[in-house]
Design a protein around this motif. Structure first.
Motif, mmCIF file in Angstrom:
data_model
loop_
_atom_site.group_PDB
_atom_site.id
_atom_site.type_symbol
_atom_site.label_atom_id
_atom_site.label_comp_id
_atom_site.label_asym_id
_atom_site.label_seq_id
_atom_site.Cartn_x
_atom_site.Cartn_y
_atom_site.Cartn_z
ATOM 1 N N ARG A 50 -18.506 32.665 -4.019
ATOM 2 C CA ARG A 50 -19.609 31.692 -4.049
ATOM 3 C C ARG A 50 -20.194 31.547 -5.451
ATOM 4 N NH1 ARG A 50 -23.703 33.528 -1.800
ATOM 5 N NH2 ARG A 50 -23.072 35.479 -0.841
ATOM 6 N N VAL A 51 -20.552 32.670 -6.044
ATOM 7 C CA VAL A 51 -21.272 32.646 -7.329
ATOM 8 C C VAL A 51 -20.303 32.528 -8.509
ATOM 9 C CG1 VAL A 51 -22.900 33.881 -8.813
ATOM 10 C CG2 VAL A 51 -23.139 33.999 -6.319
ATOM 11 N N GLY A 52 -19.184 33.241 -8.428
ATOM 12 C CA GLY A 52 -18.275 33.270 -9.571
ATOM 13 C C GLY A 52 -17.246 32.158 -9.577
ATOM 14 N N PHE A 53 -17.017 31.520 -8.415
ATOM 15 C CA PHE A 53 -15.979 30.487 -8.341
ATOM 16 C C PHE A 53 -16.535 29.115 -7.968
ATOM 17 C CE2 PHE A 53 -12.469 28.225 -6.193
ATOM 18 C CZ PHE A 53 -11.519 28.263 -7.202
ATOM 19 N N LEU A 54 -17.255 29.032 -6.850
ATOM 20 C CA LEU A 54 -17.723 27.726 -6.382
ATOM 21 C C LEU A 54 -18.891 27.193 -7.202
ATOM 22 C CD1 LEU A 54 -17.552 28.213 -2.504
ATOM 23 C CD2 LEU A 54 -15.838 27.242 -4.031
ATOM 24 N N GLN A 55 -19.760 28.070 -7.657
ATOM 25 C CA GLN A 55 -20.889 27.620 -8.484
ATOM 26 C C GLN A 55 -20.378 27.300 -9.884
ATOM 27 O OE1 GLN A 55 -24.026 30.509 -8.734
ATOM 28 N NE2 GLN A 55 -25.535 29.067 -9.511
ATOM 29 N N GLN A 56 -20.860 26.202 -10.455
ATOM 30 C CA GLN A 56 -20.341 25.745 -11.740
ATOM 31 C C GLN A 56 -21.483 25.260 -12.628
ATOM 32 O OE1 GLN A 56 -16.740 23.717 -10.899
ATOM 33 N NE2 GLN A 56 -16.328 23.095 -12.995
ATOM 34 N N ASN A 57 -21.387 25.573 -13.917
ATOM 35 C CA ASN A 57 -22.451 25.226 -14.865
ATOM 36 C C ASN A 57 -22.041 23.978 -15.655
ATOM 37 O OD1 ASN A 57 -24.365 25.040 -16.867
ATOM 38 N ND2 ASN A 57 -24.351 27.233 -17.364
ATOM 39 N N ALA A 58 -22.720 22.865 -15.395
ATOM 40 C CA ALA A 58 -22.367 21.599 -16.052
ATOM 41 C C ALA A 58 -22.697 21.597 -17.540
ATOM 42 C CB ALA A 58 -23.102 20.445 -15.371
ATOM 43 N N PHE A 59 -23.473 22.573 -17.993
ATOM 44 C CA PHE A 59 -23.896 22.594 -19.403
ATOM 45 C C PHE A 59 -23.156 23.638 -20.227
ATOM 46 C CE2 PHE A 59 -27.480 21.043 -16.867
ATOM 47 C CZ PHE A 59 -27.646 19.798 -17.453
ATOM 48 N N HIS A 60 -22.174 24.309 -19.614
ATOM 49 C CA HIS A 60 -21.381 25.306 -20.342
ATOM 50 C C HIS A 60 -20.065 24.667 -20.761
ATOM 51 C CE1 HIS A 60 -18.862 28.864 -21.063
ATOM 52 N NE2 HIS A 60 -19.997 29.516 -21.269
ATOM 53 N N LYS A 61 -19.685 24.838 -22.017
ATOM 54 C CA LYS A 61 -18.536 24.110 -22.569
ATOM 55 C C LYS A 61 -17.230 24.416 -21.830
ATOM 56 C CE LYS A 61 -17.654 27.482 -26.291
ATOM 57 N NZ LYS A 61 -16.364 27.984 -25.817
ATOM 58 N N ARG A 76 0.866 -1.183 0.000
ATOM 59 C CA ARG A 76 0.000 0.000 0.000
ATOM 60 C C ARG A 76 0.907 1.239 0.000
ATOM 61 N NH1 ARG A 76 -5.384 1.233 1.499
ATOM 62 N NH2 ARG A 76 -5.789 -0.948 2.040
ATOM 63 N N LEU A 77 0.787 2.057 -1.044
ATOM 64 C CA LEU A 77 1.669 3.221 -1.198
ATOM 65 C C LEU A 77 1.063 4.444 -0.521
ATOM 66 C CD1 LEU A 77 2.560 2.702 -4.976
ATOM 67 C CD2 LEU A 77 3.970 2.126 -3.002
ATOM 68 N N PRO A 78 1.899 5.388 -0.095
ATOM 69 C CA PRO A 78 1.347 6.617 0.502
ATOM 70 C C PRO A 78 0.579 7.426 -0.537
ATOM 71 C CG PRO A 78 3.739 6.785 0.223
ATOM 72 C CD PRO A 78 3.365 5.374 -0.086
ATOM 73 N N ILE A 79 -0.469 8.065 -0.091
ATOM 74 C CA ILE A 79 -1.301 8.882 -0.988
ATOM 75 C C ILE A 79 -0.571 10.187 -1.264
ATOM 76 C CG2 ILE A 79 -3.329 10.358 -0.812
ATOM 77 C CD1 ILE A 79 -4.815 7.785 0.110
ATOM 78 N N SER A 80 -0.440 10.538 -2.556
ATOM 79 C CA SER A 80 0.378 11.713 -2.869
ATOM 80 C C SER A 80 -0.139 12.542 -4.033
ATOM 81 C CB SER A 80 1.809 11.264 -3.192
ATOM 82 O OG SER A 80 1.807 10.399 -4.320
ATOM 83 N N MET A 81 -1.163 12.083 -4.762
ATOM 84 C CA MET A 81 -1.655 12.873 -5.895
ATOM 85 C C MET A 81 -3.176 12.933 -5.877
ATOM 86 S SD MET A 81 -1.005 10.421 -9.213
ATOM 87 C CE MET A 81 0.716 10.143 -8.837
ATOM 88 N N PRO A 82 -3.741 14.063 -6.326
ATOM 89 C CA PRO A 82 -5.196 14.206 -6.283
ATOM 90 C C PRO A 82 -5.883 13.496 -7.450
ATOM 91 C CG PRO A 82 -4.203 16.192 -7.172
ATOM 92 C CD PRO A 82 -3.073 15.273 -6.817
ATOM 93 N N LEU A 83 -7.146 13.170 -7.235
ATOM 94 C CA LEU A 83 -8.014 12.725 -8.322
ATOM 95 C C LEU A 83 -8.625 13.995 -8.894
ATOM 96 C CD1 LEU A 83 -9.308 10.095 -9.629
ATOM 97 C CD2 LEU A 83 -11.268 10.566 -8.163
ATOM 98 N N ILE A 84 -8.121 14.429 -10.049
ATOM 99 C CA ILE A 84 -8.566 15.699 -10.636
ATOM 100 C C ILE A 84 -9.966 15.513 -11.207
ATOM 101 C CG2 ILE A 84 -8.044 17.535 -12.286
ATOM 102 C CD1 ILE A 84 -5.953 17.197 -10.110
ATOM 103 N N THR A 85 -10.905 16.383 -10.799
ATOM 104 C CA THR A 85 -12.297 16.249 -11.243
ATOM 105 C C THR A 85 -12.735 17.394 -12.152
ATOM 106 O OG1 THR A 85 -13.189 17.490 -9.371
ATOM 107 C CG2 THR A 85 -12.827 15.120 -9.044
ATOM 108 N N GLY A 86 -12.003 18.509 -12.148
ATOM 109 C CA GLY A 86 -12.438 19.658 -12.943
ATOM 110 C C GLY A 86 -13.532 20.461 -12.279
ATOM 111 N N GLN A 87 -13.939 20.058 -11.064
ATOM 112 C CA GLN A 87 -14.958 20.804 -10.305
ATOM 113 C C GLN A 87 -14.223 21.654 -9.269
ATOM 114 O OE1 GLN A 87 -18.035 20.010 -11.783
ATOM 115 N NE2 GLN A 87 -16.560 18.797 -12.949
ATOM 116 N N ARG A 88 -14.396 22.978 -9.348
ATOM 117 C CA ARG A 88 -13.571 23.886 -8.533
ATOM 118 C C ARG A 88 -13.764 23.666 -7.032
ATOM 119 N NH1 ARG A 88 -15.154 27.412 -12.900
ATOM 120 N NH2 ARG A 88 -17.066 27.852 -11.766
ATOM 121 N N VAL A 89 -15.008 23.476 -6.613
ATOM 122 C CA VAL A 89 -15.260 23.322 -5.180
ATOM 123 C C VAL A 89 -14.584 22.066 -4.638
ATOM 124 C CG1 VAL A 89 -17.448 22.053 -5.433
ATOM 125 C CG2 VAL A 89 -17.052 23.446 -3.392
ATOM 126 N N ILE A 90 -14.351 21.072 -5.506
ATOM 127 C CA ILE A 90 -13.678 19.848 -5.068
ATOM 128 C C ILE A 90 -12.168 19.993 -5.213
ATOM 129 C CG2 ILE A 90 -13.356 17.393 -5.586
ATOM 130 C CD1 ILE A 90 -16.334 17.292 -6.333
#
Length: 582
Positions: free
Chosen positions: A495-506, A202-216
Motif C-alpha cells: 500500500r505505502v511503498g508501491f500503490l502510493q505515489q508522489n507526484a512531486f518526486h522526480k 474497429r480493431l481489437p484492443i491489445s495494448m495498454p495506455l501506459i500512465t506511469g502510475q503503478r496502481v493503474i
C-alpha cells in the motif's frame, strides 16, 4: 418574419406555428443572434435550447434558420487552444470582451489570419476518397496536422495548389465527384458534434495506455481505445489524477474537457497546463493539448454540448492516425445539465430527477472510444477517462451506476485514502479493470511473461489483508497467527511503498513498467523469505526487528528509473537480514 420567439424558459425557447426548422438544426435566436439548437418539433411548436445566456431576450424577437446542424470547425490551430463548450476561442473572446462572454459573440473557432506552412500531397488528376490526406502542415512543434478529404466525398482532383503558406480558409485543392459537382478543399472542414466520425474498422484492443502510475498500470490498466471512470466525492483527487494522466500517459494528443467545474478550479487547470513541460519531448505540454473550459457559471446548455465538442475533436485527430486521450471532468455536471434542460422541457423524470434517456446518452458518449483502422489506412485510438462526482460520495446514484455499465475500467477514489494523503486515492478493493485478459499477451511480450502472475499475487495479498482487517476490527490483532500478521505487514508495504505515489518526486511521479515489475518482485521475495522464516518457528517480532520492512518502503525513491540494476542490493539486504534467523 414568421419565425419569432413565443416563450422563454431559461435556456429553452419555443417558436409557434412553423415548419421551417429541422431536428438538431443550429439556429440564431433573437436580435443578438444567440447560438441555439432545435431539440424538439411538434405540429404546434419548435423547441430550441440556447447555448448562451438568455437574459434580456423577449418574445417576438426573430429566430433565424441556418440549415445545418451544430458543427465543430476542424483544422490547424485547434491544438494549444482554449475553447468554450461550443468551440469558441476563449483567448480571442477575452481580448474583445474581457472576462465574460458577450451575448451573440460569433467569433470563428480557428484563427483565419494565421498562415500555415502547407505541403500539398495531391496533384491534378489524382483519384481521392473520403479520409485520404491531401495536405499537411506543422500545427505545433510536436504534431503534424493532416488535412483529410471529408468522409462523404470522393472523386478526381481538378486543381491542386502548390505547396506554400496558406490561411485555413484558402482553397488548396478542388475535387469533382461522380455527379460532376466540384468541391473546394481548404485546410479545415466542419463536422456535426453529435455524429460519430466514420472509420474503416474497429480493431481489437491489445495494448495498454501506459500512465506511469503503478496502481493503474499494474493493478487496473486501461487499454488504448478503452474507457475508464474515475468516481469520487469532493476532495478525493479526481482532477489531480486526471492531471497526472494527461501529463504522463503515452497518448499523442490530450483533450481536456472541464465540464461544469468551478471557475477557480478551471483557472488553476489552465494555468498549470500552460506551465507543464512534456516529459517526452521537453516542449510545452500545450503543444499537444486542447482545453475545453465550460465552468459552472456558463450557460447550462453549452455544458451539455461541451462533451460532444471534445469527443469530436478527439475523433478528428484519431482519423489522422494519432492516439488521443480525452479527459472529461466531470460527466456528473454534464448529466446535471441534461436534468435541468429536461425539467424545463417538462419531460417525465426518472431516478433522482434525471431524464429516462440518461443511460443512452452516457453510452453514446463512451461508445465513441475505440482503437480504429481509419479511412486513410492508419491506426488511431480514442481513450475516454471520465470523472464522476457523486453527491456525498454515494456510488449508488444514477450517473455512477449507469457509467459503470458502459466502461470497462473503474478507478474508485476513496475519501479516507485522500484524507490520509494516500495518492492516487484509488481504492484497490472496489476498483477493477476488465482489460487484463486483453492485455495479457502485450505484457508478456513487452515487459515479462510473469508480470500479470506477480500482479495477481500482489492483488491476492491485498484481498487477504482486507478480510483479515475485518477480523481485527472485531476482536483485535492478537488472536491472529504470525503468518496472517505477516500478510498484514506485507500488505502495508504494498500500500505505502508501491500503490502510493508522489507526484512531486522526480523518480516517483512517473514509473516505467520495468521498474514496477522489479518493485513487485522484491516485495514478493521479502514475503516468501519472511514466510519461510515464520514457518520454521521464528516469531514475526524477530522478523520485523531486522528493519528490512522499513527499508523496502523507501525503494521507490532510492532507485532511479534508469538504474534498475540497483534493485539487486535489496535481495542482498533481505538475505543478510534473515541469515541469522534461518
Amino acid at each position: 418574419m414568421n419565425n419569432v420567439i413565443y416563450s422563454i424558459n431559461g435556456p429553452v425557447v419555443t417558436v409557434r406555428d412553423t415548419s421551417d426548422f429541422e431536428m438538431l438544426e443550429m439556429v440564431y435566436v433573437g436580435e443578438k443572434r444567440l447560438i441555439g439548437e432545435v431539440i424538439g418539433i411538434t405540429s404546434e411548436a419548435t423547441t430550441i435550447q440556447v447555448y448562451e445566456t438568455t437574459t434580456g431576450l423577449r418574445p417576438g424577437e426573430p429566430v433565424y434558420s441556418t440549415g445545418s446542424p451544430l458543427c465543430a470547425t476542424l483544422g490547424p490551430g485547434i491544438l494549444s487552444g482554449i475553447f468554450d463548450g461550443i468551440e469558441r476561442p476563449l483567448d480571442e473572446i477575452a481580448g474583445r470582451s474581457g472576462a465574460y462572454i458577450d451575448e451573440g459573440c460569433n467569433i470563428p473557432s480557428l484563427d483565419e489570419q494565421r498562415e500555415w506552412d502547407v505541403t500539398v500531397l495531391v496533384k491534378e488528376g489524382d483519384r481521392v476518397t473520403g479520409g485520404q490526406i491531401y495536405a499537411t502542415c506543422p500545427e505545433t512543434e510536436l504534431i503534424e496536422h493532416r488535412c483529410m478529404v471529408p468522409p462523404s466525398l470522393s472523386g478526381t482532383v481538378t486543381f491542386a495548389a502548390p505547396s506554400g503558406r496558406y490561411h485555413v480558409n484558402d482553397v488548396v485543392a478542388k475535387l469533382k465527384d461522380e455527379n460532376g459537382k466540384v468541391w473546394e478543399l481548404t485546410l479545415c472542414q466542419r463536422w456535426p458534434i453529435r455524429t460519430a466520425r466514420p472509420f474503416l474498422e474497429r480493431l481489437p484492443i491489445s495494448m495498454p495506455l501506459i500512465t506511469g502510475q503503478r496502481v493503474i498500470d499494474t493493478m487496473f490498466p486501461i487499454a488504448k481505445g478503452g474507457t475508464a471512470a474515475v468516481p469520487g466525492g469532493f476532495g478525493t483527487g479526481k482532477t489531480m489524477t486526471q492531471h497526472q494522466l494527461a501529463k504522463w500517459c503515452d497518448a499523442d494528443i490530450i483533450v481536456y474537457v472541464g465540464c461544469g467545474e468551478r471557475g477557480n478550479e478551471m483557472t488553476q487547470v489552465l494555468k498549470e497546463f500552460g506551465e507543464l513541460i512534456d516529459p517526452k519531448s521537453g516542449k510545452r505540454l500545450t503543444a499537444r493539448t486542447v482545453l475545453i473550459a465550460n465552468t459552472s457559471n456558463m450557460p447550462v446548455a453549452a455544458r451539455e454540448a461541451s462533451i460532444y465538442t471534445g469527443i469530436t475533436l478527439a475523433e478528428y485527430y484519431r482519423d489522422m492516425g494519432y492516439h488521443v486521450a480525452i479527459m472529461a471532468d466531470s460527466t456528473s455536471r454534464w448529466a446535471e445539465a441534461l436534468r435541468e434542460i429536461s425539467g424545463r422541457l417538462e419531460e417525465m423524470p426518472a431516478e433522482e430527477g434525471f431524464p429516462a434517456y440518461l443511460p443512452s446518452r452516457i453510452s453514446q458518449f463512451y461508445e465513441r472510444a475505440g482503437y480504429m483502422k481509419t479511412l486513410c489506412g492508419k491506426d488511431g485510438s480514442v481513450s475516454i477517462i471520465g470523472a464522476v462526482s457523486p453527491q456525498g460520495a454515494d456510488f449508488s446514484e444514477p450517473v455512477t451506476q449507469n457509467t459503470k455499465r458502459f466502461v470497462r475500467c473503474f478507478w474508485a477514489l476513496d475519501k479516507s485514502l485522500a484524507y490520509a494523503r494516500h495518492y492516487p486515492a484509488i481504492n484497490w478493493n472496489t476498483s477493477y479493470s476488465e482489460y487484463l485478459d486483453d492485455l495479457a499477451r502485450w505484457y508478456g511480450e513487452n515487459v515479462d511473461k510473469s508480470f500479470l502472475k506477480k500482479r495477481q499475487q500482489i492483488a491476492s495479498l491485498l484481498h487477504e489483508e482486507n478480510e483479515l482487517m475485518e477480523i481485527v476490527k472485531l476482536i483485535g490483532s492478537d488472536v491472529l497467527p504470525d503468518d496472517q500478521k505477516l500478510v498484514i505487514e506485507i500488505a502495508r508495504i504494498i500500500r505505502v511503498g508501491f500503490l502510493q505515489q508522489n507526484a512531486f518526486h522526480k523518480d516517483d511521479t512517473y514509473v516505467p513498467l520495468q521498474k514496477q515489475l522489479k518493485m513487485m518482485e522484491v516485495i514478493l521475495y521479502l514475503y516468501n523469505r519472511a514466510k519461510a522464516v515464520v514457518q520454521s518457528g521464528r516469531s514475526l517480532t524477530e522478523v520485523l526487528e531486522t528493519g528490512v520492512f522499513g527499508t523496502l518502503l523507501k525503494m521507490k525513491y532510492e532507485v532511479p528509473n534508469d538504474h534498475l540494476e540497483q534493485f539487486d542490493r535489496y535481495y542482498q539486504t533481505i538475505d543478510g537480514a534473515f541469515e541469522h534467523l534461518d
